[in-house]
Design an enzyme around this catalytic site. Structure first.
Site, PDB file in Angstrom:
ATOM      1  N   CYS A 113       4.190   1.993  11.611  1.00 48.58           N
ATOM      2  CA  CYS A 113       5.095   2.757  10.751  1.00 48.58           C
ATOM      3  C   CYS A 113       5.673   3.973  11.451  1.00 48.58           C
ATOM      4  O   CYS A 113       6.629   4.568  10.970  1.00 48.58           O
ATOM      5  CB  CYS A 113       4.348   3.204   9.490  1.00 48.58           C
TER       6      CYS A 113
ATOM      7  N   ALA B 237       0.807  -1.217   0.000  1.00 50.92           N
ATOM      8  CA  ALA B 237       0.000   0.000   0.000  1.00 50.92           C
ATOM      9  C   ALA B 237       0.840   1.267   0.000  1.00 50.92           C
ATOM     10  O   ALA B 237       0.422   2.285  -0.559  1.00 50.92           O
ATOM     11  CB  ALA B 237      -0.947  -0.009   1.208  1.00 50.92           C
ATOM     12  N   THR B 238       2.018   1.221   0.618  1.00 48.77           N
ATOM     13  CA  THR B 238       2.873   2.420   0.618  1.00 48.77           C
ATOM     14  C   THR B 238       3.266   2.803  -0.802  1.00 48.77           C
ATOM     15  O   THR B 238       3.206   3.986  -1.181  1.00 48.77           O
ATOM     16  CB  THR B 238       4.130   2.183   1.481  1.00 48.77           C
TER      17      THR B 238
ATOM     18  N   THR C  21       9.448  -7.563 -12.076  1.00 47.09           N
ATOM     19  CA  THR C  21       8.838  -8.887 -12.175  1.00 47.09           C
ATOM     20  C   THR C  21       7.737  -9.049 -11.137  1.00 47.09           C
ATOM     21  O   THR C  21       7.949  -8.802  -9.945  1.00 47.09           O
ATOM     22  CB  THR C  21       9.894  -9.989 -11.968  1.00 47.09           C
TER      23      THR C  21
ATOM     24  N   ALA D  20      -1.921  -6.891   0.891  1.00 50.96           N
ATOM     25  CA  ALA D  20      -2.289  -8.286   1.161  1.00 50.96           C
ATOM     26  C   ALA D  20      -2.129  -8.665   2.618  1.00 50.96           C
ATOM     27  O   ALA D  20      -2.935  -9.423   3.163  1.00 50.96           O
ATOM     28  CB  ALA D  20      -1.447  -9.226   0.290  1.00 50.96           C
ATOM     29  N   HIS D  21      -1.093  -8.142   3.285  1.00 50.45           N
ATOM     30  CA  HIS D  21      -0.792  -8.662   4.618  1.00 50.45           C
ATOM     31  C   HIS D  21      -1.733  -8.142   5.698  1.00 50.45           C
ATOM     32  O   HIS D  21      -1.645  -8.549   6.852  1.00 50.45           O
ATOM     33  CB  HIS D  21       0.671  -8.395   4.989  1.00 50.45           C
TER      34      HIS D  21
END
Length: 454
Positions: free
Chosen positions: A378, A124-125, A292, A253-254
């Site tokens: 954070c 997200a960052t 990738t 995702a996490h």
């Protein structure tokens, strides 16, 4: 015990089913409190703190454990189907590419988007940086103004400050005492040269849910792209990008029991929103994000979204029940507890409490058996009080005493009860040593005292 067999036990663990003693290895799927008479783990010392074993995990806003079903989906792409999804000349590449596109469709489905509007990133960052900087730099000739709130995630605020150094103007909207933005004030702040409105969907520190649909309607009427950081909202509250008028959205995702290191940016196609890429390279993800694509992580993200779509309602109801159990347990035994943020417009898996007359650092150190936080992971290295709580108007001493409890899919009633017991014990212990608490109980107005300077 094989992973597939542990998966069979998961529904029992989550819904209170009975397990025999022979099934005890499945405990690895839970972070539940160990009863006092259970086997004792060896004491460990980490960063100078001695604890009897692994603490209870109640910091779900920082990260979540990977759901075993997600891990099961990922493993083949580490062990046998390890092709580069951008390799176009052989089976390994083809099957990896197909898996990536299937995951893209699952992420898109969870938010009501077209798969072609989903771009995979590292988290997200990175999404927030692409959204905030990318939009403004692409439209720099006509759009020089950004609107955001004072309670955004640090990466959004820092991206806005970076744009200010490049000559852009930024309006940082205040929030009300309940953490919600005043939509009328937001509408008034939009100018002809406003290029982006960025408002977080669910706040990571206080769990407040912003009125996304109303903000999206205003932005649509004014012709301004609406970006939302939905890292804490995905899979926890219903999201429909079309109904909510969202133009760009950052996902991770996490935060939904998927792997760390992968996220996704939603970028609307019609009406089309353009961004300037923030990374140069091979042009993957249609040039928006070169590099990738990590197939196993993306597959895990897709699996996590698919599970969330099926279990969101159940998880929400369960989190609500556990939140009330925790809140009633603490407030029933301790006075002068303040809930930070709106309770009406809130994701129930986040409970942020301030304890008057208690030093926050001492409280955290005393809760060694419970993994909780005083704010965003954070910014937790800072000794300053939470800027989010300060924006709500919380006084500095109360902001320093805040604790964020995170409740998730695998949190158990035993954990909640144990966390309640330890929190109440530690708060009472610290207050017994606090002359301020004693003075307050004696009816002395502490705020009226003129303290001598030495």
């Amino acid at each position: 015990m094989a992973l597939s067999r542990r998966l069979l036990l998961l529904p029992l663990l989550r819904r209170g089913g009975c397990l025999s003693a022979s099934a005890s290895p499945a405990r690895a799927l839970s972070t539940a409190a160990v009863p006092a008479d259970a086997e004792q783990e060896e004491a460990v010392t980490v960063k100078g703190v001695r604890i009897s074993g692994r603490p209870l995990y109640m910091d779900m806003q920082a990260t979540t454990p990977v759901d075993p079903r997600v891990l099961d989906a990922m493993l083949p792409f580490y062990l046998s189907r390890y092709g580069n999804p951008h390799s176009r000349t052989h089976l390994y590449g083809w099957e990896s590419d197909a898996a990536v596109e299937e995951a893209r469709a699952r992420v898109a489905s969870l938010v009501g988007a077209d798969p072609r509007e989903i771009f995979f990133t590292s988290g997200a960052t990175e999404c927030n940086n692409i959204a905030v900087k990318g939009v403004m730099r692409f439209y720099r000739d006509r759009r020089r103004h950004v609107i955001t709130t004072q309670t955004e995630h640090k990466c959004v605020l820092d991206s806005c400050r970076y744009l200010q150094q490049e000559g852009f103007e930024v309006t940082y909207l205040p929030v009300r005492s309940d953490g919600l933005v005043d939509v009328a004030q937001l509408a008034d702040a939009i100018r002809p040269d406003t290029g982006l409105v960025s408002v977080m969907a669910v706040n990571n520190e206080i769990g407040v849910v912003q009125p996304l649909e109303e903000i999206g309607r205003i932005c649509r009427e004014k012709g301004v792209p609406f970006h939302t950081d939905a890292a804490q909202a995905l899979g926890k509250i219903p999201i429909d990008v079309n109904q909510m008028g969202i133009g760009l959205m950052s996902l991770s995702a996490h935060k939904i029991y998927g792997p760390k290191g992968v996220g996704a940016l939603y970028l609307r196609r019609r009406p089309r929103i353009r961004v300037e890429p923030q990374m140069s390279g091979g042009g993957q993800e249609r040039g928006i994000r070169s590099g990738t694509v990590p197939t196993p992580l993306v597959v895990g993200f897709g699996a996590a979204c698919e599970i969330a779509a099926k279990e969101m309602d159940y998880d929400h109801r369960r989190a609500t029940t556990l939140q009330q159990r925790l809140l009633n347990g603490i407030c029933g035994q301790v006075d002068d507890v303040v809930i930070n943020g709106s309770m009406e417009h809130r994701y129930p898996g986040n409970l942020n409490l301030s304890f008057a007359y208690v030093e926050g650092e001492s409280l955290l150190m005393g809760l060694k058996e419970v993994a909780v936080s005083s704010g965003s992971a954070c910014t937790s290295a800072s000794l300053e009080p939470s800027y989010v709580l300060r924006a709500l108007g919380v006084e500095e001493d109360m902001a320093h005493t805040s604790i964020r409890f995170g409740i998730g899919r695998f949190t158990t009633e035993e954990e909640v009860d144990r966390a309640t017991e330890l929190t109440v014990h530690q708060v009472k212990k610290l207050r017994d040593m606090s002359p301020l608490y004693e003075m307050a109980k004696a009816g002395i107005d502490i705020k009226s005292i003129q303290w001598a300077q030495h």
